[in-house]
Design an enzyme around this catalytic site. Structure first.
Site, PDB file in Angstrom:
ATOM      1  N   ASN A 121      42.632  34.948  40.794  1.00 20.98           N
ATOM      2  CA  ASN A 121      42.016  35.703  41.888  1.00 20.98           C
ATOM      3  C   ASN A 121      42.785  35.394  43.159  1.00 20.98           C
ATOM      4  O   ASN A 121      42.579  34.371  43.797  1.00 20.98           O
ATOM      5  CB  ASN A 121      40.543  35.325  42.041  1.00 20.98           C
ATOM      6  CG  ASN A 121      39.895  36.053  43.196  1.00 20.98           C
ATOM      7  OD1 ASN A 121      40.313  37.149  43.570  1.00 20.98           O
ATOM      8  ND2 ASN A 121      38.872  35.445  43.784  1.00 20.98           N
ATOM      9  N   ILE A 122      43.701  36.270  43.539  1.00 17.83           N
ATOM     10  CA  ILE A 122      44.524  36.057  44.713  1.00 17.83           C
ATOM     11  C   ILE A 122      43.854  36.731  45.910  1.00 17.83           C
ATOM     12  O   ILE A 122      43.674  37.947  45.906  1.00 17.83           O
ATOM     13  CB  ILE A 122      45.936  36.648  44.510  1.00 17.83           C
ATOM     14  CG1 ILE A 122      46.575  36.064  43.251  1.00 17.83           C
ATOM     15  CG2 ILE A 122      46.822  36.358  45.726  1.00 17.83           C
ATOM     16  CD1 ILE A 122      47.829  36.778  42.813  1.00 17.83           C
ATOM     17  N   CYS A 146      53.468  25.530  48.173  1.00 17.94           N
ATOM     18  CA  CYS A 146      52.234  25.265  47.434  1.00 17.94           C
ATOM     19  C   CYS A 146      52.505  24.013  46.602  1.00 17.94           C
ATOM     20  O   CYS A 146      53.102  23.060  47.118  1.00 17.94           O
ATOM     21  CB  CYS A 146      51.822  26.479  46.596  1.00 17.94           C
ATOM     22  SG  CYS A 146      53.122  27.134  45.522  1.00 17.94           S
TER      23      CYS A 146
END
Length: 211
Positions: A121-122, A146
């Site tokens: 789920n971006i 990240c």
């Protein structure tokens, strides 16, 4: 699922691409190395710089990588960073925070969970806010990272490429070079569908892809 869909304005069907410059550390077998105050030196006493995992130049004043650790700090100092965009949800480690403070580097924290397919789920709004930071040259030089420099970082860079009018095949090719065997169809689908309309008014004055 169809992923290839060349992105371009009606009057610009050119597929833009930039040669991505990466930093490679060549390990020599013969030189004798020493550790002085935590810094690795070669046999001539020169300090050796170690870039973070998956480090590369994205564009003028914009870099990407995996999570930097203390061994990478000396290298990061050579970039003269003003800002870091951190895309993981976990708090920034104390050592990294101290490095940022001592070098007057501003941290922009956009916590995105590192889900695995098929539960990816971006958050589009978060990616859009991160892009606003990237597009503001007052934040440059800037590092986007990240954990591994693959998925979350890859999505931010891929959406930046859409703003730079790269075609999708070039965007996916760059993404796959960093993600390699871990490339996700869901990430590429996200980049394909990402709406850049709300960001088009922001000039990309720093880009070496300008014509």
């Amino acid at each position: 699922m169809k992923l290839e869909n060349g992105y371009a304005d009606e009057d610009d069907d050119m597929c833009k691409t930039i040669e991505v410059a990466s930093v490679v550390v060549v390990e020599q077998l013969s030189p004798v190395r020493a550790m002085v105050d935590g810094d690795e030196l070669d046999r001539d006493g020169e300090e050796l710089f170690t870039p973070p995992l998956n480090f590369a130049m994205v564009d003028n004043g914009v870099f990407r990588s995996g999570f930097p650790d203390t061994a990478n700090f000396a290298f990061l100092q050579t970039l003269g960073l003003r800002s870091v965009i951190y895309l993981c949800p976990e708090p920034y480690p104390e050592a990294n925070n101290e490095f940022l403070k001592s070098n007057e580097i501003k941290l922009f924290h956009f916590g995105i969970e590192g889900y695995k397919e098929p539960f990816v789920n971006i958050p589009e709004d978060t990616i859009r806010e991160a892009l606003k930071v990237v597009l503001d040259v007052r934040n440059h030089p800037l590092l986007i990272h990240c954990k591994r420099g693959k998925h979350r970082t890859g999505c931010v860079v891929g959406c930046l490429r859409k703003l730079q009018k790269w075609c999708l095949s070039s965007i996916f090719d760059e993404y796959q070079r960093f993600a390699a065997a871990k490339a996700r169809v869901s990430d590429q689908r996200f980049m394909e569908l990402f709406d850049i309309a709300s960001l088009k008014h922001i000039p990309i004055s720093f880009s070496c892809s300008k014509r």
